[in-house]
Scaffold this motif. Structure first.
Motif: not given
Length: 400
Positions: A220-239
């Motif tokens: 949650w903290h990462l999504k609020q403060t650094d959404p790009h890193r949050f998106d990178r987590i989801n990019t790899y998770l989806a792969r």
């Protein structure tokens, strides 16, 4: 790909004496270093020695660091405990280089006095700044020795406390060293704590606990403060999980984690799945990726991190994707990985220079680079690193 503009710190070498199974070792490190060895060889002890040093620096005294390590008797060599010998001094030292050209060294030696009370036997710090000036100090059992002019006021310090936290208050170069050492953690996964709603503690900085128990809050903290890193987590998770991603929401002052899962072929339909309904592997992969991409650790910037046996969290078929994530994250965070997985070390971005072989001989842990014969075998494309490991032929160099 994440691009970071900062003065990165890289620990180039680690020296350890008398820490658990490690009697003596000097290890050179890269941005991504993989420690390969069987269970029980001492891979974890190497990571825990660095964490002990980071805990001591971060807490300013031995008490917290030793409490986390379960006491002085738990970090000294096992042979001395079995034989009833006097506990030998434990030493952990590092050399650090920064992208700006600044270099630093720090060493901590811990022992006990006549009353068996833990003390700082010796502490040494040195920072060579860009202008060539050297800032340094030495401490022997609470008494300052040679030191820079700005530290002349400091003559004594309590024998169970460190001088570095004091030095950093009067010299920014020592603050740089402290930041580089602090924040190191070795990550594990407590799946029993990941399913419920998690309250956000006051002053939360967003760092992931070493057992990943605050995963939802960290995301949650990462999504609020650094959404790009949050998106990178989801990019790899989806792969790795065929389209599965993670999301977090703040509901009634608690953070709730869910895993939106596709339910239609066109990729437009999905529904949130609660953590207790997804596999343990999904939770472990999410925690491991969060550890890699978090913007700060619980103790600070987090320039260095350790991952123990990530293959326990990742299916062999997607290990190459997870290693892609580690390679990307190593651009902004130095990563140390322990493993005994042939699949993990067979990656295009890994060479023998990234590998350290960990063995146990006569009760002592030996950590060495890959030997020349193994390197030549890989260079001539006769076998890969992973194939040599499967054949039990990936060997370490003979210690000098």
């Amino acid at each position: 790909m994440l691009h970071m503009k900062m003065d990165r710190a890289t620990i180039t070498s680690v020296s350890i004496r008398n820490f658990r199974s490690i009697a003596s070792t000097d290890v050179n490190l890269s941005r991504l270093t993989v420690f390969v060895g069987r269970n029980g060889t001492g891979k974890s002890n190497f990571l825990q020695a660095i964490r002990f040093l980071a805990d001591a620096v971060g807490s300013e005294s031995l008490e917290v660091a030793l409490e986390r390590a379960y006491g002085l008797n738990s970090i000294v060599p096992t042979t001395s405990r079995i034989k009833g010998q006097k506990c030998p001094d434990v030493s952990v030292g590092v050399d650090i280089c920064f992208d700006s050209g600044v270099s630093a060294a720090y060493r901590l030696i811990v022992g006990s006095n006549d009353q068996s009370t833990p003390i700082v036997r010796n502490e040494y710090a040195k920072v060579t700044a860009n202008d060539g000036r050297v800032h340094h100090f030495t401490v022997a059992e609470g008494t300052l020795g040679e030191r820079s002019a700005e530290l002349k006021f400091l003559e004594h310090i309590a024998s169970d406390r460190l001088a570095l936290p004091v030095a950093m208050t009067v010299n920014p170069e020592f603050k740089r060293l402290t930041a580089a050492l602090g924040g190191f953690d070795v990550y594990d996964y407590r799946l029993d704590k990941l399913s419920a709603s998690q309250a956000v503690p006051p002053g939360e900085r967003g760092g992931l606990n070493d057992d990943s128990s605050n995963l939802a809050v960290c995301l949650w903290h990462l999504k609020q403060t650094d959404p790009h890193r949050f998106d990178r987590i989801n990019t790899y998770l989806a792969r790795m999980l065929d389209g599965v991603t993670v999301d977090v929401q703040l509901i009634n002052s608690g953070v709730v984690m869910s895993f939106p899962t596709m339910v239609s072929d066109d990729g437009k339909g999905s529904f949130p799945v609660a953590p207790f309904l997804v596999s343990d592997g999904t939770l472990r992969m999410t925690a491991a990726l969060t550890a890699l991409f978090q913007s700060s650790t619980r103790n600070g910037v987090g320039s260095l991190m350790g991952l123990e046996e990530p293959e326990a969290a990742v299916h062999p078929a997607v290990l190459p994707i997870f290693l892609d994530a580690m390679v990307e994250a190593s651009a902004f965070r130095q990563i140390l990985v322990s493993t005994h997985s042939p699949d993990l070390i067979d990656h295009a971005e890994l060479s023998a220079e990234n590998i350290r072989i960990v063995e146990r001989r006569n009760g002592n842990t030996l950590i060495t680079p890959v030997d020349d014969i193994s390197k030549e075998t890989v260079q001539e494309r006769l076998y890969t690193l992973g194939e040599l490991l499967r054949l039990n032929q990936l060997s370490g160099a003979t210690p000098s």
